[in-house]
Motif scaffolding. Structure first.
Motif, PDB file in Angstrom:
ATOM      1  N   ARG A  17       0.822  -1.205   0.000  1.00  9.59           N
ATOM      2  CA  ARG A  17       0.000   0.000   0.000  1.00  9.59           C
ATOM      3  C   ARG A  17       0.855   1.254   0.000  1.00  9.59           C
ATOM      4  NH1 ARG A  17      -2.754   3.698   3.328  1.00  9.59           N
ATOM      5  NH2 ARG A  17      -4.887   4.000   2.595  1.00  9.59           N
ATOM      6  N   VAL A  18       0.328   2.313  -0.592  1.00 12.53           N
ATOM      7  CA  VAL A  18       0.937   3.641  -0.514  1.00 12.53           C
ATOM      8  C   VAL A  18      -0.086   4.587   0.097  1.00 12.53           C
ATOM      9  CG1 VAL A  18       2.566   3.412  -2.413  1.00 12.53           C
ATOM     10  CG2 VAL A  18       0.235   4.163  -2.884  1.00 12.53           C
ATOM     11  N   ALA A  19       0.406   5.618   0.772  1.00 13.32           N
ATOM     12  CA  ALA A  19      -0.489   6.594   1.381  1.00 13.32           C
ATOM     13  C   ALA A  19       0.130   7.974   1.314  1.00 13.32           C
ATOM     14  CB  ALA A  19      -0.786   6.218   2.833  1.00 13.32           C
ATOM     15  N   GLY A  20      -0.739   8.966   1.248  1.00 18.82           N
ATOM     16  CA  GLY A  20      -0.298  10.351   1.164  1.00 18.82           C
ATOM     17  C   GLY A  20      -0.537  11.111   2.451  1.00 18.82           C
ATOM     18  N   ILE A  21       0.462  11.857   2.860  1.00 10.65           N
ATOM     19  CA  ILE A  21       0.378  12.755   4.014  1.00 10.65           C
ATOM     20  C   ILE A  21       0.144  14.146   3.428  1.00 10.65           C
ATOM     21  CG2 ILE A  21       1.584  13.675   6.031  1.00 10.65           C
ATOM     22  CD1 ILE A  21       3.464  11.128   5.723  1.00 10.65           C
ATOM     23  N   TRP A  22      -1.120  14.550   3.393  1.00 15.19           N
ATOM     24  CA  TRP A  22      -1.481  15.832   2.780  1.00 15.19           C
ATOM     25  C   TRP A  22      -1.977  16.754   3.884  1.00 15.19           C
ATOM     26  CZ3 TRP A  22      -5.854  16.690  -1.357  1.00 15.19           C
ATOM     27  CH2 TRP A  22      -5.686  17.958  -1.935  1.00 15.19           C
TER      28      TRP A  22
ATOM     29  N   THR B  68       1.629  16.288  -6.264  1.00 12.25           N
ATOM     30  CA  THR B  68       3.084  16.279  -6.323  1.00 12.25           C
ATOM     31  C   THR B  68       3.574  15.430  -5.159  1.00 12.25           C
ATOM     32  OG1 THR B  68       3.145  18.480  -7.280  1.00 12.25           O
ATOM     33  CG2 THR B  68       5.166  17.714  -6.205  1.00 12.25           C
ATOM     34  N   ILE B  69       4.452  14.494  -5.449  1.00 17.76           N
ATOM     35  CA  ILE B  69       5.042  13.663  -4.402  1.00 17.76           C
ATOM     36  C   ILE B  69       6.288  14.387  -3.916  1.00 17.76           C
ATOM     37  CG2 ILE B  69       5.982  11.393  -3.821  1.00 17.76           C
ATOM     38  CD1 ILE B  69       3.010  11.365  -4.754  1.00 17.76           C
TER      39      ILE B  69
ATOM     40  N   TYR C 178       4.150   8.932   1.911  1.00 15.66           N
ATOM     41  CA  TYR C 178       4.789  10.080   1.279  1.00 15.66           C
ATOM     42  C   TYR C 178       4.106  11.386   1.682  1.00 15.66           C
ATOM     43  CZ  TYR C 178       6.999   7.012  -2.251  1.00 15.66           C
ATOM     44  OH  TYR C 178       7.741   6.065  -2.914  1.00 15.66           O
ATOM     45  N   ILE C 179       4.890  12.447   1.835  1.00 11.62           N
ATOM     46  CA  ILE C 179       4.313  13.783   1.914  1.00 11.62           C
ATOM     47  C   ILE C 179       3.920  14.169   0.496  1.00 11.62           C
ATOM     48  CG2 ILE C 179       4.787  16.233   2.315  1.00 11.62           C
ATOM     49  CD1 ILE C 179       6.542  15.416   4.645  1.00 11.62           C
ATOM     50  N   VAL C 180       2.700  14.666   0.356  1.00 13.75           N
ATOM     51  CA  VAL C 180       2.191  15.073  -0.946  1.00 13.75           C
ATOM     52  C   VAL C 180       1.675  16.504  -0.870  1.00 13.75           C
ATOM     53  CG1 VAL C 180       1.578  12.716  -1.624  1.00 13.75           C
ATOM     54  CG2 VAL C 180      -0.132  14.150  -0.512  1.00 13.75           C
ATOM     55  N   SER C 181       1.551  17.133  -2.027  1.00 11.02           N
ATOM     56  CA  SER C 181       1.008  18.491  -2.088  1.00 11.02           C
ATOM     57  C   SER C 181       0.370  18.701  -3.447  1.00 11.02           C
ATOM     58  CB  SER C 181       2.112  19.520  -1.858  1.00 11.02           C
ATOM     59  OG  SER C 181       3.071  19.457  -2.902  1.00 11.02           O
ATOM     60  N   ASN C 182      -0.379  19.785  -3.545  1.00 11.98           N
ATOM     61  CA  ASN C 182      -0.879  20.223  -4.839  1.00 11.98           C
ATOM     62  C   ASN C 182      -1.169  21.718  -4.749  1.00 11.98           C
ATOM     63  OD1 ASN C 182      -3.626  20.736  -4.181  1.00 11.98           O
ATOM     64  ND2 ASN C 182      -4.333  19.582  -5.924  1.00 11.98           N
TER      65      ASN C 182
END
Length: 154
Positions: free
Chosen positions: A15-20, A67-68, A93-97
């Motif tokens: 699994r992958v997950a985003g920290i937004w 954005t990763i 991962y830390i993510v942003s947009n």
């Protein structure tokens, strides 16, 4: 094909997950028929890089291009879920947009319909949420500068 393998009593999941995080709030999600929250993301597909997988999941579920930024945690997670033992490998991962509009208040659904519920929760209120893996409640208060490895078992 997702990297998930089922036996009668066990499941292996990649699994992958985003920290937004925006405005001291973090996006979490859960299945509509569940009470357990997690960070948004999903299963990695065969022959797919984990960062590409996370971008794909955000696009499929929320129709957002992410954005990763960087890998924060690699987690070996062992837990019981719906009568099965689960062995999950997770990349967080830390993510942003560049989203300009204000973040929604309260629960909402993504473009896939009512299968998943999303909510922006103040980071300092995570203790009041059933969030898995549980280490996230404290770890999200002080995100490390370097990638860390966790082994978690319930």
């Amino acid at each position: 094909m997702d990297v998930v393998f089922h036996t009668e009593q066990e499941v292996f999941n990649y699994r992958v997950a985003g920290i937004w995080i925006k405005d001291n709030r973090i996006l979490i999600h859960r299945a509509s028929d569940d009470t357990i929250w997690s960070l948004p993301g999903g299963r990695v597909e065969m022959n797919e890089a984990s960062s590409v997988s996370l971008q794909r999941e955000f696009k499929e579920e929320l129709d957002i291009s992410m954005t990763i930024e960087r890998l924060v945690w690699v987690v070996e997670n062992f837990f019981d879920y719906r009568g099965k033992k689960v062995h999950e490998i997770g990349f967080y991962y830390i993510v942003s947009n560049e989203m300009e509009q204000p973040i929604p208040v309260g629960p909402f659904h993504g473009v896939e319909g009512e299968r998943l519920i999303y909510e922006w929760i103040p980071i300092d209120e995570l203790e009041d949420v059933i969030l898995y893996p549980e280490f996230l409640k404290k770890a999200l208060m002080n995100i490390p500068d370097k990638t860390e490895h966790y082994v978690v078992s319930n």
